[in-house]
Write a protein that holds these residues in place. Sequence first.
Motif, PDB file in Angstrom:
ATOM      1  N   UNK A 112    -162.806 -18.064 -17.256  1.00 27.79           N
ATOM      2  CA  UNK A 112    -161.458 -17.900 -17.792  1.00 27.79           C
ATOM      3  C   UNK A 112    -161.052 -19.285 -18.262  1.00 27.79           C
ATOM      4  N   UNK A 113    -160.957 -19.449 -19.561  1.00 29.24           N
ATOM      5  CA  UNK A 113    -160.709 -20.776 -20.111  1.00 29.24           C
ATOM      6  C   UNK A 113    -161.892 -21.678 -19.802  1.00 29.24           C
ATOM      7  N   UNK A 114    -161.614 -22.976 -19.681  1.00 28.33           N
ATOM      8  CA  UNK A 114    -162.667 -23.942 -19.409  1.00 28.33           C
ATOM      9  C   UNK A 114    -162.787 -24.297 -17.931  1.00 28.33           C
ATOM     10  N   UNK A 115    -161.816 -23.868 -17.113  1.00 30.67           N
ATOM     11  CA  UNK A 115    -161.743 -24.374 -15.746  1.00 30.67           C
ATOM     12  C   UNK A 115    -161.897 -23.337 -14.646  1.00 30.67           C
ATOM     13  N   UNK A 116    -161.800 -22.049 -14.960  1.00 27.05           N
ATOM     14  CA  UNK A 116    -161.795 -21.032 -13.916  1.00 27.05           C
ATOM     15  C   UNK A 116    -163.028 -20.151 -14.048  1.00 27.05           C
ATOM     16  N   UNK A 117    -163.792 -20.074 -12.956  1.00 25.90           N
ATOM     17  CA  UNK A 117    -164.983 -19.233 -12.924  1.00 25.90           C
ATOM     18  C   UNK A 117    -164.813 -18.175 -11.837  1.00 25.90           C
ATOM     19  N   UNK A 118    -165.023 -16.919 -12.190  1.00 20.73           N
ATOM     20  CA  UNK A 118    -164.946 -15.806 -11.258  1.00 20.73           C
ATOM     21  C   UNK A 118    -166.359 -15.254 -11.112  1.00 20.73           C
ATOM     22  N   UNK A 119    -166.873 -15.273  -9.885  1.00 16.37           N
ATOM     23  CA  UNK A 119    -168.254 -14.852  -9.624  1.00 16.37           C
ATOM     24  C   UNK A 119    -168.281 -13.622  -8.741  1.00 16.37           C
ATOM     25  N   UNK A 120    -169.212 -12.725  -9.010  1.00 16.50           N
ATOM     26  CA  UNK A 120    -169.462 -11.585  -8.137  1.00 16.50           C
ATOM     27  C   UNK A 120    -170.456 -12.072  -7.089  1.00 16.50           C
ATOM     28  N   UNK A 121    -170.018 -12.132  -5.838  1.00 22.75           N
ATOM     29  CA  UNK A 121    -170.883 -12.629  -4.771  1.00 22.75           C
ATOM     30  C   UNK A 121    -171.707 -11.518  -4.145  1.00 22.75           C
ATOM     31  N   UNK A 122    -171.085 -10.345  -3.959  1.00 21.06           N
ATOM     32  CA  UNK A 122    -171.792  -9.231  -3.328  1.00 21.06           C
ATOM     33  C   UNK A 122    -171.075  -7.926  -3.632  1.00 21.06           C
ATOM     34  N   UNK A 123    -171.820  -6.862  -3.610  1.00 21.11           N
ATOM     35  CA  UNK A 123    -171.268  -5.516  -3.740  1.00 21.11           C
ATOM     36  C   UNK A 123    -171.747  -4.735  -2.527  1.00 21.11           C
ATOM     37  N   UNK A 124    -170.794  -4.235  -1.726  1.00 20.94           N
ATOM     38  CA  UNK A 124    -171.109  -3.505  -0.503  1.00 20.94           C
ATOM     39  C   UNK A 124    -170.380  -2.172  -0.544  1.00 20.94           C
ATOM     40  N   UNK A 125    -171.055  -1.133  -1.006  1.00 20.13           N
ATOM     41  CA  UNK A 125    -170.418   0.174  -1.143  1.00 20.13           C
ATOM     42  C   UNK A 125    -169.325   0.103  -2.188  1.00 20.13           C
ATOM     43  N   UNK A 126    -168.098   0.378  -1.766  1.00 20.06           N
ATOM     44  CA  UNK A 126    -166.960   0.339  -2.685  1.00 20.06           C
ATOM     45  C   UNK A 126    -166.243  -1.008  -2.682  1.00 20.06           C
ATOM     46  N   UNK A 127    -166.753  -1.954  -1.920  1.00 23.34           N
ATOM     47  CA  UNK A 127    -166.130  -3.277  -1.856  1.00 23.34           C
ATOM     48  C   UNK A 127    -166.915  -4.263  -2.702  1.00 23.34           C
ATOM     49  N   UNK A 128    -166.186  -5.112  -3.380  1.00 23.64           N
ATOM     50  CA  UNK A 128    -166.791  -6.167  -4.178  1.00 23.64           C
ATOM     51  C   UNK A 128    -166.273  -7.498  -3.648  1.00 23.64           C
ATOM     52  N   UNK A 129    -167.172  -8.393  -3.330  1.00 21.40           N
ATOM     53  CA  UNK A 129    -166.772  -9.726  -2.864  1.00 21.40           C
ATOM     54  C   UNK A 129    -166.868 -10.663  -4.064  1.00 21.40           C
ATOM     55  N   UNK A 130    -165.740 -11.307  -4.397  1.00 20.01           N
ATOM     56  CA  UNK A 130    -165.717 -12.220  -5.538  1.00 20.01           C
ATOM     57  C   UNK A 130    -165.379 -13.625  -5.064  1.00 20.01           C
ATOM     58  N   UNK A 131    -165.825 -14.581  -5.829  1.00 23.86           N
ATOM     59  CA  UNK A 131    -165.482 -15.976  -5.580  1.00 23.86           C
ATOM     60  C   UNK A 131    -164.766 -16.514  -6.803  1.00 23.86           C
ATOM     61  N   UNK A 132    -163.751 -17.332  -6.572  1.00 19.72           N
ATOM     62  CA  UNK A 132    -162.973 -17.895  -7.677  1.00 19.72           C
ATOM     63  C   UNK A 132    -163.004 -19.411  -7.539  1.00 19.72           C
ATOM     64  N   UNK A 133    -163.503 -20.055  -8.555  1.00 19.85           N
ATOM     65  CA  UNK A 133    -163.529 -21.517  -8.584  1.00 19.85           C
ATOM     66  C   UNK A 133    -162.496 -21.951  -9.628  1.00 19.85           C
ATOM     67  N   UNK A 134    -161.460 -22.648  -9.142  1.00 17.29           N
ATOM     68  CA  UNK A 134    -160.374 -23.070 -10.026  1.00 17.29           C
ATOM     69  C   UNK A 134    -159.881 -24.438  -9.571  1.00 17.29           C
ATOM     70  N   UNK A 135    -159.279 -25.202 -10.489  1.00 23.03           N
ATOM     71  CA  UNK A 135    -158.700 -26.496 -10.091  1.00 23.03           C
ATOM     72  C   UNK A 135    -157.600 -26.298  -9.047  1.00 23.03           C
ATOM     73  N   UNK A 136    -157.373 -27.306  -8.247  1.00 22.45           N
ATOM     74  CA  UNK A 136    -156.367 -27.215  -7.178  1.00 22.45           C
ATOM     75  C   UNK A 136    -154.967 -26.884  -7.707  1.00 22.45           C
TER      76      UNK A 136
END
Length: 79
Positions: free
Chosen positions: A14-38
Amino acid sequence: MLVLTRKPNQSIMIGDEIEVSVLAIMGEKVRIGIQAPRHVPVFRTEVYLEIQDERLAGAGDEVVAEVDAALRDLGGPAT
């Protein structure tokens, strides 16, 4: 709304600074990671809505206090 399909270990930018990653999918749950500036706040929607409600309630209190102070300055009754 942009809808994308991603697999585990894939991400989107998202833009140049925000990265959203799919870490895991467990059934109907999705674990995401968000890397963004403070300086970029990241909240779950339900937490964000609670914060907004508190801000609105607090803003209301500030307005009442300002009106009370103005009435006192004018010599009128304060509530």
